[in-house]
Design a protein around this motif. Structure first.
Motif, short mmCIF file in Angstrom:
data_model
loop_
_atom_site.label_atom_id
_atom_site.label_comp_id
_atom_site.label_asym_id
_atom_site.label_seq_id
_atom_site.Cartn_x
_atom_site.Cartn_y
_atom_site.Cartn_z
N ALA A 118 33.89 45.86 42.89
CA ALA A 118 34.25 47.01 42.06
C ALA A 118 35.40 46.70 41.10
N VAL A 119 36.09 45.59 41.32
CA VAL A 119 37.18 45.19 40.42
C VAL A 119 36.59 44.70 39.11
N ASP A 120 37.11 45.20 38.00
CA ASP A 120 36.63 44.82 36.67
C ASP A 120 36.91 43.35 36.44
N VAL A 121 35.85 42.58 36.21
CA VAL A 121 35.99 41.14 35.99
C VAL A 121 36.84 40.85 34.76
N ARG A 122 36.83 41.77 33.79
CA ARG A 122 37.61 41.55 32.56
C ARG A 122 39.11 41.50 32.85
N LEU A 123 39.54 42.21 33.89
CA LEU A 123 40.95 42.15 34.27
C LEU A 123 41.31 40.76 34.80
N GLU A 124 40.40 40.19 35.57
CA GLU A 124 40.63 38.84 36.07
C GLU A 124 40.59 37.82 34.95
N GLN A 125 39.69 38.02 34.01
CA GLN A 125 39.61 37.12 32.86
C GLN A 125 40.86 37.23 32.00
N ALA A 126 41.38 38.44 31.83
CA ALA A 126 42.61 38.63 31.06
C ALA A 126 43.78 37.93 31.72
N SER A 127 43.81 37.98 33.04
CA SER A 127 44.87 37.28 33.77
C SER A 127 44.79 35.78 33.52
N GLY A 128 43.56 35.26 33.46
CA GLY A 128 43.38 33.84 33.20
C GLY A 128 43.83 33.45 31.80
N THR A 129 43.53 34.29 30.84
CA THR A 129 43.95 33.99 29.46
C THR A 129 45.46 34.02 29.30
N LEU A 130 46.15 34.73 30.18
CA LEU A 130 47.62 34.79 30.13
C LEU A 130 48.27 33.62 30.87
N GLY A 131 47.43 32.72 31.38
CA GLY A 131 47.95 31.51 32.00
C GLY A 131 47.95 31.49 33.51
N ALA A 132 47.48 32.55 34.13
CA ALA A 132 47.46 32.58 35.60
C ALA A 132 46.26 31.79 36.12
N GLY A 133 46.47 31.01 37.15
CA GLY A 133 45.38 30.27 37.77
C GLY A 133 44.53 31.19 38.65
N ARG A 134 43.50 30.63 39.24
CA ARG A 134 42.61 31.44 40.07
C ARG A 134 43.32 32.03 41.27
N LEU A 135 44.18 31.22 41.90
CA LEU A 135 44.89 31.72 43.08
C LEU A 135 45.86 32.84 42.70
N ALA A 136 46.58 32.63 41.60
CA ALA A 136 47.53 33.65 41.15
C ALA A 136 46.79 34.92 40.74
#
Length: 229
Positions: A118-136
């Motif tokens: 149910a978590v929006d994948v776009r939020l996870e993708q946005a986190s990645g574009t800001l430099g966060a790794g998968r674990l973070a």
């Protein structure tokens, strides 16, 4: 309502102990498996999903017997753990924890997986574009947003572990003070002359505890959703 015997109180206390430890061990494992199933793409995903949920459709006695074959003193895993580390699960309360984890895992995984999906994948993708790794990204985005499902899964898993019987009695037997949980105590009382009153009382206690866990699961999930909204 008749008073419970010391042995019955011991069974209730052991059930809480087993359920609590099983939940503490089961939730992290279930979270990892739920994340793998919700976000992973790999061959054999459907098979893994089937294996995780297999205890839901198998007779609990079959699951308990499989645990006995694998983790018993003569089993391939059990013999290795006993000889190398002195760890024994069969006919010990720790074995009851293992049985409870196996039986509760499908319920916990299901609740957490639905929450992660149910978590929006776009939020996870946005986190990645800001430099966060998968674990973070998992700890900063996915895990907090999945909290309602994790809390619900943990509470339901605790309730399932609290009432587990078939796999437990097959794997660790029904030893007073060691492996006799509330479910085993109900079975023992029902098979004992003049034990109907205690069996009925224990059944009422188990029903109240189960209902309380279900209500707590819903309330915790609602509160977590409210905090995240």
């Amino acid at each position: 309502m008749p008073e419970l015997s010391p042995a019955a109180w011991s069974a209730i206390a052991l059930s809480f102990k087993v359920a609590a430890v099983a939940t503490l061990w089961g939730v992290p494992v279930a979270t990892a498996l739920a994340l793998l199933l919700a976000r992973g793409h790999f061959p054999g995903k459907a098979l893994l999903d089937g294996i995780i949920h297999l205890p839901l459709v198998l007779p609990p006695v079959v699951t308990g017997y499989a645990l006995l074959l694998l983790l018993g003193r003569k089993g391939p895993i059990g013999a290795f753990l006993d000889q190398q580390f002195g760890i024994v699960f069969a006919f010990r309360w720790t074995g009851a924890v293992v049985a409870a984890v196996v039986m509760a895992l499908p319920i916990i995984v299901r609740a957490i997986r639905l929450s992660i999906e149910a978590v929006d994948v776009r939020l996870e993708q946005a986190s990645g574009t800001l430099g966060a790794g998968r674990l973070a990204t998992f700890f900063l985005v996915t895990l907090p947003l999945s909290l309602p499902g994790i809390l619900a899964g943990a509470t339901l898993g605790f309730a399932k572990a609290l009432g587990e019987f078939g796999a437990t009695i097959t794997f660790v037997s029904n030893i007073p003070g060691e492996t006799r949980t509330i479910a085993s105590a109900i079975y023992t009382a029902s098979q004992t002359p003049d034990g109907d009153a205690e069996a009925l009382t224990l059944s009422a206690v188990a029903a109240v505890l189960g209902l309380a866990a279900l209500v707590a699961s819903e309330l915790l999930a609602r509160r977590a959703r409210g905090a995240l909204s």
